[in-house]
Write an enzyme that holds these catalytic residues in place. Structure first.
Site, PDB file in Angstrom:
ATOM      1  N   GLU A 130     -12.247 -12.156 -20.031  1.00 26.41           N
ATOM      2  CA  GLU A 130     -12.740 -10.814 -19.634  1.00 26.41           C
ATOM      3  C   GLU A 130     -12.220  -9.736 -20.591  1.00 26.41           C
ATOM      4  O   GLU A 130     -11.970  -8.606 -20.201  1.00 26.41           O
ATOM      5  CB  GLU A 130     -12.387 -10.477 -18.176  1.00 26.41           C
TER       6      GLU A 130
HETATM    7  C1  LIG Z   1     -11.592 -20.637 -20.278  1.00 24.24           C
HETATM    8  C2  LIG Z   1     -12.491 -19.565 -20.828  1.00 24.24           C
HETATM    9  C3  LIG Z   1     -13.553 -19.119 -20.065  1.00 24.24           C
HETATM   10  C4  LIG Z   1     -14.406 -18.134 -20.564  1.00 24.24           C
HETATM   11  N1  LIG Z   1     -15.451 -17.745 -19.796  1.00 24.24           N
HETATM   12  C5  LIG Z   1     -16.336 -16.858 -20.306  1.00 24.24           C
HETATM   13  C6  LIG Z   1     -17.500 -16.501 -19.582  1.00 24.24           C
HETATM   14  O1  LIG Z   1     -17.719 -16.973 -18.457  1.00 24.24           O
HETATM   15  N2  LIG Z   1     -18.382 -15.632 -20.140  1.00 24.24           N
HETATM   16  C7  LIG Z   1     -18.158 -15.097 -21.374  1.00 24.24           C
HETATM   17  O2  LIG Z   1     -18.979 -14.312 -21.848  1.00 24.24           O
HETATM   18  N3  LIG Z   1     -17.049 -15.408 -22.086  1.00 24.24           N
HETATM   19  C8  LIG Z   1     -16.157 -16.272 -21.590  1.00 24.24           C
HETATM   20  N4  LIG Z   1     -15.039 -16.610 -22.319  1.00 24.24           N
HETATM   21  C9  LIG Z   1     -14.807 -15.956 -23.609  1.00 24.24           C
HETATM   22  C10 LIG Z   1     -13.699 -14.926 -23.511  1.00 24.24           C
HETATM   23  O3  LIG Z   1     -14.122 -13.792 -22.782  1.00 24.24           O
HETATM   24  C11 LIG Z   1     -13.220 -14.568 -24.928  1.00 24.24           C
HETATM   25  O4  LIG Z   1     -12.629 -15.718 -25.493  1.00 24.24           O
HETATM   26  C12 LIG Z   1     -12.231 -13.419 -24.920  1.00 24.24           C
HETATM   27  O5  LIG Z   1     -12.853 -12.225 -24.492  1.00 24.24           O
HETATM   28  C13 LIG Z   1     -11.617 -13.173 -26.299  1.00 24.24           C
HETATM   29  O6  LIG Z   1     -12.602 -13.063 -27.264  1.00 24.24           O
HETATM   30  P1  LIG Z   1     -12.559 -14.002 -28.554  1.00 24.24           P
HETATM   31  O7  LIG Z   1     -12.257 -15.402 -28.140  1.00 24.24           O
HETATM   32  O8  LIG Z   1     -13.812 -13.749 -29.310  1.00 24.24           O
HETATM   33  O9  LIG Z   1     -11.282 -13.475 -29.350  1.00 24.24           O
HETATM   34  P2  LIG Z   1     -11.281 -12.536 -30.622  1.00 24.24           P
HETATM   35  O10 LIG Z   1     -12.171 -11.353 -30.394  1.00 24.24           O
HETATM   36  O11 LIG Z   1     -11.476 -13.342 -31.847  1.00 24.24           O
HETATM   37  O12 LIG Z   1      -9.766 -12.016 -30.551  1.00 24.24           O
HETATM   38  C14 LIG Z   1      -8.675 -12.758 -31.075  1.00 24.24           C
HETATM   39  C15 LIG Z   1      -7.443 -11.852 -31.073  1.00 24.24           C
HETATM   40  O13 LIG Z   1      -7.671 -10.732 -31.925  1.00 24.24           O
HETATM   41  C16 LIG Z   1      -7.557  -9.521 -31.205  1.00 24.24           C
HETATM   42  N5  LIG Z   1      -8.601  -8.603 -31.669  1.00 24.24           N
HETATM   43  C17 LIG Z   1      -9.909  -8.877 -31.876  1.00 24.24           C
HETATM   44  N6  LIG Z   1     -10.558  -7.761 -32.269  1.00 24.24           N
HETATM   45  C18 LIG Z   1      -9.658  -6.768 -32.304  1.00 24.24           C
HETATM   46  C19 LIG Z   1      -9.717  -5.384 -32.624  1.00 24.24           C
HETATM   47  N7  LIG Z   1     -10.854  -4.789 -32.979  1.00 24.24           N
HETATM   48  N8  LIG Z   1      -8.601  -4.663 -32.550  1.00 24.24           N
HETATM   49  C20 LIG Z   1      -7.437  -5.231 -32.161  1.00 24.24           C
HETATM   50  N9  LIG Z   1      -7.307  -6.532 -31.858  1.00 24.24           N
HETATM   51  C21 LIG Z   1      -8.407  -7.296 -31.918  1.00 24.24           C
HETATM   52  C22 LIG Z   1      -7.711  -9.876 -29.724  1.00 24.24           C
HETATM   53  O14 LIG Z   1      -7.007  -8.974 -28.895  1.00 24.24           O
HETATM   54  C23 LIG Z   1      -7.133 -11.267 -29.676  1.00 24.24           C
HETATM   55  O15 LIG Z   1      -5.744 -11.212 -29.520  1.00 24.24           O
HETATM   56  C24 LIG Z   1     -14.177 -17.592 -21.851  1.00 24.24           C
HETATM   57  C25 LIG Z   1     -13.092 -18.036 -22.606  1.00 24.24           C
HETATM   58  C26 LIG Z   1     -12.269 -19.016 -22.117  1.00 24.24           C
HETATM   59  C27 LIG Z   1     -11.085 -19.478 -22.967  1.00 24.24           C
END
Ligand SMILES: Cc1cc2nc3c(=O)[nH]c(=O)nc-3n(C[C@H](O)[C@H](O)[C@H](O)COP(=O)(O)OP(=O)(O)OC[C@H]3O[C@@H](n4cnc5c(N)ncnc54)[C@H](O)[C@@H]3O)c2cc1C
Length: 381
Positions: free
Chosen positions: A225
Site C-alpha cells: 500500500e
Molecule cells: C505481498 C505483496 C502483496 C502486494 N499486493 C498488491 C496488490 O494487491 N495490489 C497492488 O497494486 N500492489 C500490490 N503489491 C505491490 C506493492 O504495493 C509494492 O511492492 C509497494 O508499493 C512498493 O512498490 P515497489 O515494489 O514498486 O517499490 P519501489 O517503488 O521500487 O521502491 C523501492 C524502495 O525505493 C523507495 N523509493 C521509490 N521511489 C522513491 C522516491 N521517489 N523517493 C524516495 N524513495 C523512493 C521506496 O520507498 C522503497 O523503499 C504487493 C506487494 C507485495 C510484496
C-alpha cells in the site's frame, strides 16, 4: 482515439472477470485471465500473492479513461488506514505473547534483590530491560489504538458532520494523518514485534513459539500500500503544503486547546509539559522545511521520514494526554475502578518520559538537511 499518456496520467481501471457473460447475462466462456505464478514470500503465507496474466483477456473500463489512478487512490486511502491497523494489531499480539512469557520465564536475579526467593531465579519481567521492551510496545499500542479510533471518527465526520466546515476540517485532519497512521504504525508494529521476539530470547527465534511469524508477517506492512518512504513524501510533499498548511494548523490548534484544558490538574502537568516540548519540535521542524525545502527539494526528501515519526509521536502524545485526562476524571468519579485507570496514567507517564522525547532527535535529523546524505557519489556505495 489518441493513445493514453505513457505516465500515471495514462492509467485506466478495468474489471477483468474470470468468466464472460453471454448476451442473456448467464455465465459464458472462461476469460483469458490466468494466474501465472504464486509468489513464495517471507511471511503472510495465508494470503496468496500472484502474477496475473491478462493476455487477450476482456476487461471492462471502470470510471473514466486515464483516470484510473485517481479512482485507485479512493481505495488506497482506506487501505492505508487498514494497513496501519494491521501494524498496530501485530504489535499488540506480539506484546501479549511476550508479556505472558516474561511472567513465566525464570532467569537471573533482580537488581534490587530476590523477588522470587523460593524459586531458582526471577521471572524475567523483574528486569528493567525486559520492562523497556514491554512498556515501549504497551505505550505505543494503547496510544495507537486511541489514535486509530480518533481517525475512524474523522472518516465518519468527513462524510456526515452537520456543516460543510466540520466536514472539511475532518477531511483535512484525516488526510494529514493517513500517511502517518500507515507508516508510523507499521514501522513501530515491526519494531515492537521484533522486541517482543527478543523478550523470548532463543525461544523467540524458534518457530514453535510463534514469535518469528509475527515478525515475518509484520514486515510486509512497511512495504505494501505504498512503501513507508513514499508515505513520508506524501506527508511532506503533498499533505503539509496543501491549502497553505491548513490541515496542520487546524490539528495543532486542537492540541494547543487540549493542553490548555490540562491546567490546574497536577496529575497531568508533566505530561502536558512533555507534549508542549514535542509540539515545539514539530513546529520548529515544519518551519525549517518551509524555509529550506522549497528551493532544495532534497531537504524535504532527506527529512521526510524523521518528520513523519516526529508527527506520529506528537499524535500519540496528544491521544495520551486526552486518555490521561479521562483517567483522572474516572478516578475522581469512581475510586473503586482504580486498577485500569491507574495503569493508564502510569503508561501515559512512560510514553511522555521515555518515548515522546524522541521528537528532539527527529527534529535534529530534519534540520540536518540533505547535505551529508547526498554527498557520496553513487559509485561509492
Ligand atoms: C505481498 C505483496 C502483496 C502486494 N499486493 C498488491 C496488490 O494487491 N495490489 C497492488 O497494486 N500492489 C500490490 N503489491 C505491490 C506493492 O504495493 C509494492 O511492492 C509497494 O508499493 C512498493 O512498490 P515497489 O515494489 O514498486 O517499490 P519501489 O517503488 O521500487 O521502491 C523501492 C524502495 O525505493 C523507495 N523509493 C521509490 N521511489 C522513491 C522516491 N521517489 N523517493 C524516495 N524513495 C523512493 C521506496 O520507498 C522503497 O523503499 C504487493 C506487494 C507485495 C510484496
Amino acid at each position: 482515439m489518441p493513445a493514453s499518456p505513457d505516465r500515471v496520467q495514462g492509467i485506466s481501471l478495468f474489471i477483468v472477470p474470470k468468466f464472460l457473460l453471454r448476451a442473456d447475462n448467464t455465465i459464458g466462456e472462461r476469460n483469458a485471465v490466468s494466474c501465472g505464478n504464486i509468489e513464495k514470500k517471507m511471511g503472510i503465507h495465508g494470503n496468496a500473492t500472484c502474477v496475473m496474466n491478462y493476455d487477450g483477456a476482456t476487461g471492462y473500463l471502470v470510471g473514466e479513461r486515464d483516470k484510473g489512478l485517481r479512482a485507485m487512490f479512493i481505495m488506497m486511502n482506506a487501505a492505508r488506514l487498514g494497513v496501519g491497523v494491521q501494524g498496530m494489531a501485530q504489535s499488540e499480539v506480539a506484546y501479549q505473547n511476550a508479556a505472558q512469557y516474561a511472567r513465566d520465564r525464570l532467569q537471573g536475579r533482580a537488581l534490587t534483590g530476590p523477588k522470587n526467593a523460593a524459586g531458582p531465579a526471577e521471572p524475567i519481567i523483574v528486569h528493567p530491560d525486559v520492562r523497556r521492551m514491554l512498556m515501549n510496545a504497551r505505550a505505543f499500542n494503547e496510544g495507537a489504538r486511541a489514535l486509530m479510533l480518533w481517525g475512524a471518527l474523522q472518516v465518519d465526520l468527513a462524510q456526515v458532520a452537520a456543516s460543510p466546515e466540520e466536514r472539511q476540517r475532518a477531511d483535512d485532519v484525516i488526510g494529514l494523518l493517513t500517511p502517518v497512521i500507515k507508516a508510523y504504525f507499521t514501522d513501530k508494529g515491526y519494531e515492537n514485534a521484533t522486541n517482543a521476539q527478543q523478550c523470548l530470547g532463543g525461544h523467540g527465534y524458534v518457530q514453535e513459539w510463534g514469535m518469528e511469524q509475527f515478525v515475518r508477517d509484520a514486515r510486509i506492512t512497511m512495504i505494501y500500500e505504498g512503501a513507508n518512504g513514499i508515505q513520508a513524501l506524501d506527508l511532506v510533499g503533498r499533505k503539509l503544503p496543501a491549502n497553505g498548511g491548513r490541515a496542520l494548523r487546524t490539528w495543532t490548534a486542537e492540541i494547543v486547546a487540549a493542553l490548555a484544558a490540562t491546567s490546574g490538574e497536577p496529575r497531568l502537568q508533566a505530561l502536558a509539559e512533555a507534549l508542549s516540548r514535542a509540539l515545539a519540535d514539530l513546529q520548529a521542524a515544519t518551519q525549517w522545511l518551509v524555509r529550506n525545502a522549497m528551493g532544495r527539494p532534497d531537504n524535504a526528501g532527506a527529512g521526510a521520514m524523521a518528520y513523519l515519526h516526529l508527527l506520529g509521536l506528537v499524535a500519540l502524545g496528544y491521544q495520551w494526554v486526552l486518555m490521561a485526562q479521562a483517567a483522572c476524571r474516572a478516578l475522581d468519579e469512581d475510586p473503586a475502578e482504580t486498577d485500569f485507570y491507574t495503569n493508564k496514567l502510569i503508561t501515559a507517564r512512560y510514553f511522555c518520559s521515555h518515548l515522546l522525547p524522541e521528537t528532539a532527535l527527529h527534529r535534529a535529523r530534519v534540520e540536518a538537511g540533505c547535505e551529508d546524505m547526498m554527498a557520496l557519489d553513487a559509485a561509492a556505495f
